[in-house]
Structures are given as structure tokens and as C-alpha cells.
Design a protein around this motif. Structure first.
Motif, PDB file in Angstrom:
ATOM      1  N   LEU A 109       0.940  -1.701  -0.194  1.00 52.87           N
ATOM      2  CA  LEU A 109      -0.050  -0.045   0.166  1.00 52.87           C
ATOM      3  C   LEU A 109       0.644   1.242   0.431  1.00 52.87           C
ATOM      4  O   LEU A 109       0.652   2.168  -0.650  1.00 52.87           O
ATOM      5  N   GLN A 110       2.414   0.943   0.399  1.00 51.86           N
ATOM      6  CA  GLN A 110       2.729   2.449   0.706  1.00 51.86           C
ATOM      7  C   GLN A 110       2.844   2.331  -0.631  1.00 51.86           C
ATOM      8  O   GLN A 110       3.483   3.373  -0.671  1.00 51.86           O
ATOM      9  N   ALA A 111       3.922   1.585  -1.383  1.00 52.55           N
ATOM     10  CA  ALA A 111       4.395   1.917  -2.561  1.00 52.55           C
ATOM     11  C   ALA A 111       3.598   2.259  -3.615  1.00 52.55           C
ATOM     12  O   ALA A 111       3.590   2.982  -4.562  1.00 52.55           O
ATOM     13  N   ARG A 112       2.589   1.655  -3.547  1.00 45.05           N
ATOM     14  CA  ARG A 112       1.171   1.708  -4.526  1.00 45.05           C
ATOM     15  C   ARG A 112       0.972   3.955  -4.591  1.00 45.05           C
ATOM     16  O   ARG A 112       0.383   4.632  -5.057  1.00 45.05           O
ATOM     17  N   GLN A 113       0.993   4.185  -3.077  1.00 42.61           N
ATOM     18  CA  GLN A 113       0.887   5.858  -2.928  1.00 42.61           C
ATOM     19  C   GLN A 113       2.038   6.727  -3.213  1.00 42.61           C
ATOM     20  O   GLN A 113       1.239   7.651  -3.538  1.00 42.61           O
ATOM     21  N   SER A 114       3.048   5.761  -2.841  1.00 46.09           N
ATOM     22  CA  SER A 114       4.489   6.712  -3.213  1.00 46.09           C
ATOM     23  C   SER A 114       4.394   6.729  -4.836  1.00 46.09           C
ATOM     24  O   SER A 114       4.558   7.888  -5.443  1.00 46.09           O
ATOM     25  N   TYR A 115       3.661   5.912  -5.846  1.00 50.45           N
ATOM     26  CA  TYR A 115       3.328   5.863  -6.917  1.00 50.45           C
ATOM     27  C   TYR A 115       2.480   6.692  -7.739  1.00 50.45           C
ATOM     28  O   TYR A 115       2.773   7.285  -9.059  1.00 50.45           O
ATOM     29  N   GLU A 116       1.314   6.727  -6.663  1.00 51.06           N
ATOM     30  CA  GLU A 116       0.496   7.608  -6.755  1.00 51.06           C
ATOM     31  C   GLU A 116       1.124   8.889  -7.507  1.00 51.06           C
ATOM     32  O   GLU A 116       0.332   9.506  -7.540  1.00 51.06           O
ATOM     33  N   LYS A 117       1.319   9.051  -6.177  1.00 50.86           N
ATOM     34  CA  LYS A 117       2.208  11.178  -5.170  1.00 50.86           C
ATOM     35  C   LYS A 117       2.835  10.729  -6.869  1.00 50.86           C
ATOM     36  O   LYS A 117       2.953  12.053  -7.707  1.00 50.86           O
ATOM     37  N   ALA A 118       3.935   9.986  -6.986  1.00 49.55           N
ATOM     38  CA  ALA A 118       4.928  10.745  -8.146  1.00 49.55           C
ATOM     39  C   ALA A 118       4.374  11.016  -9.405  1.00 49.55           C
ATOM     40  O   ALA A 118       4.683  11.613 -10.671  1.00 49.55           O
ATOM     41  N   GLU A 119       2.994  10.033  -9.644  1.00 47.15           N
ATOM     42  CA  GLU A 119       2.934  10.359 -11.536  1.00 47.15           C
ATOM     43  C   GLU A 119       2.072  11.648 -11.463  1.00 47.15           C
ATOM     44  O   GLU A 119       1.990  12.090 -12.094  1.00 47.15           O
ATOM     45  N   ARG A 120       1.318  12.015  -9.944  1.00 46.23           N
ATOM     46  CA  ARG A 120       1.090  13.449  -9.951  1.00 46.23           C
ATOM     47  C   ARG A 120       2.104  14.387 -10.454  1.00 46.23           C
ATOM     48  O   ARG A 120       1.151  15.209 -10.825  1.00 46.23           O
ATOM     49  N   ASP A 121       2.592  14.668  -9.811  1.00 45.31           N
ATOM     50  CA  ASP A 121       3.805  15.299  -9.869  1.00 45.31           C
ATOM     51  C   ASP A 121       4.456  15.180 -11.193  1.00 45.31           C
ATOM     52  O   ASP A 121       4.931  16.288 -11.337  1.00 45.31           O
ATOM     53  N   LEU A 122       4.663  14.467 -11.450  1.00 48.13           N
ATOM     54  CA  LEU A 122       4.963  14.547 -12.799  1.00 48.13           C
ATOM     55  C   LEU A 122       3.600  14.708 -14.152  1.00 48.13           C
ATOM     56  O   LEU A 122       4.485  15.656 -14.973  1.00 48.13           O
ATOM     57  N   GLN A 123       2.633  14.627 -13.584  1.00 43.28           N
ATOM     58  CA  GLN A 123       1.393  15.014 -14.821  1.00 43.28           C
ATOM     59  C   GLN A 123       1.650  16.754 -14.702  1.00 43.28           C
ATOM     60  O   GLN A 123       1.559  17.824 -15.796  1.00 43.28           O
ATOM     61  N   ARG A 124       1.757  17.454 -13.596  1.00 42.76           N
ATOM     62  CA  ARG A 124       2.241  18.622 -13.320  1.00 42.76           C
ATOM     63  C   ARG A 124       3.378  19.153 -13.679  1.00 42.76           C
ATOM     64  O   ARG A 124       2.995  20.610 -14.777  1.00 42.76           O
TER      65      ARG A 124
END
Length: 361
Positions: A109-124
């Protein structure tokens, strides 16, 4: 009347006496013959026979399965559940045991949330970079962070999948080495599973380089087990090692055994007689014909063409069969070899070949 005088040698002949020179000559001839008989060695010979044989290889080992799995968890943790017992039959893919997944699920779960945050940062940052509000370096940094987060998620999911044990083959649980509630370290063996089908039983044995050279894949074997002393099982050579074991210098071979209607288990002691497909023709002579043996090298004596002397020939001994020597080479074209008296001979010695009755041939 005149008296006639006959020559002295005629008188001697008339009296039945031989001249001294004649007697001496005859005596000399007899002495020479006697001396030759005294220096001749009395010998006997035996015929050289040929026989085509298949030389079996005898060895022993333990019955085992050709497919064995020593199952362990990739990650450490508390064993939550073991679903099988020793001796239980299992099918390939069947769930056998699991760890307590509380910690592992949290990592996923922790790894998935970190990935989702990194994906949002990349799109921004991509949007800002399109508006020239972000630099190329910033874009590259968030792209790398997103890729790292994705790989961390993959790792955690992989560990999650291997926090449970599944049967890699259909067979039997031979050993349960840990119980529920125990702490299993990564790689620690928990269950030992082996395939136990009719085609899965093998004997693994080590053979010498000499025996290894005789064998080939597909050679037949006869296998006997101490557990079933009155039965013989069919076997086939299925594997031949291409290198010797560095410790015992033996070559491992694998013989597949058909159990028929008998019950097999790993660890049963087995003896195997392996019959090579190739056969060899040997010259067979009595063992007493060999002289000056050294390993596989030896010598024999044969009577020369003049029938009065002998020749010494080198031969290569393949093996012994009771009181017979199986000769691999050296006797090509030879019909007889010296047996009795061979140990008293030398090259070119005078001989007298005797019959079994003790008379000269």
C-alpha cells in the motif's frame, strides 16, 4: 693250401663288433639329443577362444524423485497458515502455506501511494514545462522519481506474491519443517514436496570414468530394492553427467525406475545392473597363461612356427571372469597360448609341448 688273411675291419664286422670311430660318432649324437631334451622346458598350451559379451555395470544408490521442490518464502515473516500435512497429495499450483501479510500488505500500500504521488507530480511538471514555467531538469527529476516509485511498487507486489507457498509440481508433501506461528527467515525451507508419479522415480548413482564410457542414454537396467527383495524392476538410463563430481571424482548417472504396482518412497536403497547397448568381442584364455601382469597390461607366451621355441606377446586385459582372462587386444590371429610352464619361460626359450597324458606332441 694257402692261408687267407682277411683285413682286420672285416674280421671285426664278422664278429659283430663296430669300429671305434663309428661307436664314438653314434655316442656323440645321442649325447647332443639328450642335452637338448634336458634344456627344453616342458609346457602345455590351451586354445584361444572368442566370446562376444555385454559387460554390465553394477552400482547402487537411493530411490528419489526426479522432481523435488524445497519450498521457502522469499521474504521473512510469521507463518500464518500451513494448509497441508506430511504425506498429503497435492496438485500443481495448490496453495500450501502463507505468511501473516499485515506488514507485507502495508508495504504494498505504501509503495502504491508513493507511485500515485509520483505520477501526479510528473503530470503537473509536464504542464508547467509546456508553459515554460518549469525547467527541463525539473521534468527529468520528476520523471525519474516516478519510474523509481513504479519499480518499488513492482518489488513490493512481487514479495507479496511470494509470501505464500504453492506447489510447483503435483506430488506428495514429504516433509514439513516449520509450523504455524514460527518466524520464517527468507529462504528457510518450510515444505519438501516431490513428484511421485509412475514416471518420477529414479536412482542417482556415481560410476567410474571406465563405466561411464560404456553407458549411453536409453541403456536398460535391472533394479532391485531391499524393500522388495523378491522383485526386479525395469529401469532406463535417462541422464549422464558430463563432468565428474569434484569431491569423489565419480560421474553421476540417473536411472528411471518403473515401480509397477509397488509403493515407492524416497530413500529406499536400490541396486542396479545396467546393461550397455554396445557389446565387445574378447579373446578368452586361462588366467595361468598370463605372466608379468601390471594393471591391465600383461604378457603371454605362444609357440613359434618351428614348434620348438616360444615368443612373448604383450596383451591388454579387459577383466577377469572366474579363472578366465578376457583379453581386449594382443591375441589377434593367435590360436593357442602357453599355460603350464609359462612362468619358467623367457623369449626364445626351447620348449617341449606336452599332451595332457605327459607325452610330447
Amino acid at each position: 693250401m694257402k692261408n687267407l688273411r682277411l683285413p682286420s675291419y672285416l674280421v671285426l664286422l664278422a664278429l659283430g663288433l663296430a669300429p671305434m670311430s663309428f661307436v664314438a660318432c653314434q655316442k656323440a649324437k645321442s649325447t647332443t639329443a639328450a642335452q637338448k631334451d634336458d634344456t627344453s622346458v616342458a609346457i602345455q598350451t590351451a586354445p584361444v577362444k572368442e566370446e562376444t559379451r555385454t559387460e554390465s555395470v553394477f552400482t547402487s544408490g537411493l530411490i528419489s524423485s526426479d522432481v523435488e521442490a524445497r519450498l521457502s518464502f522469499k521474504t521473512g515473516g510469521i507463518i500464518d497458515k500451513i494448509y497441508v500435512k506430511e504425506g498429503q497429495k497435492v496438485n500443481q499450483g495448490q496453495l500450501l502455506a502463507t505468511l501473516n501479510l499485515t506488514e507485507i500488505n502495508a508495504q504494498v500500500l505504501q509503495a502504491r501511494q508513493s507511485y500515485e504521488k509520483a505520477e501526479r507530480d510528473l503530470q503537473r511538471v509536464k504542464g508547467l514545462y509546456a508553459d515554460t514555467a518549469a525547467t527541463l531538469e525539473q521534468l527529468q527529476n520528476v520523471t525519474t522519481a516516478q519510474e523509481v516509485a513504479r519499480q518499488n511498487l513492482t518489488i513490493s507486489q512481487f514479495n507479496q506474491n511470494y509470501s505464500q507457498l504453492r506447489a510447483t509440481t503435483s506430488g506428495t508433501v514429504l516433509k514439513k519443517l516449520m509450523n504455524e506461528g514460527e518466524l520464517a527467515s527468507p529462504g528457510a525451507q518450510v515444505l519438501y514436496v516431490a513428484a511421485t508419479g509412475q514416471q518420477n522415480w529414479v536412482v542417482r548413482v556415481g560410476v567410474s570414468d571406465k563405466d561411464w564410457a560404456k553407458l549411453s542414454i536409453g541403456d536398460k537396467a535391472k533394479v532391485t530394492l531391499d524393500a522388495y527383495p523378491n522383485d526386479a524392476f525395469e529401469g532406463t538410463v535417462t541422464e549422464l553427467a558430463q563432468a565428474a563430481d569434484p569431491q569423489n571424482k565419480l560421474y553421476e548417472i540417473e536411472v528411471q525406475v518403473k515401480p509397477g504396482n509397488k509403493r515407492f518412497a524416497p530413500g529406499l536403497f536400490a541396486r542396479a545392473e545396467i546393461i550397455p547397448n554396445e557389446s565387445h568381442t574378447y579373446s578368452i584364455i586361462p588366467i595361468e597363461a598370463l605372466v608379468e601382469g601390471n594393471g591391465q597390461q600383461a604378457f603371454v607366451y605362444v609357440v613359434s612356427a618351428d614348434k620348438h621355441t616360444v615368443k612373448k606377446l604383450p596383451v591388454r586385459v579387459a577383466f577377469f571372469d572366474n579363472q578366465r582372462a578376457m583379453i581386449a587386444s594382443g591375441l589377434e590371429g593367435i590360436k593357442e597360448v602357453v599355460t603350464a610352464g609359462a612362468s619358467f619361460l623367457t623369449e626364445g626359450a626351447d620348449v617341449a609341448v606336452m599332451n595332457d597324458s605327459g607325452t610330447i606332441k
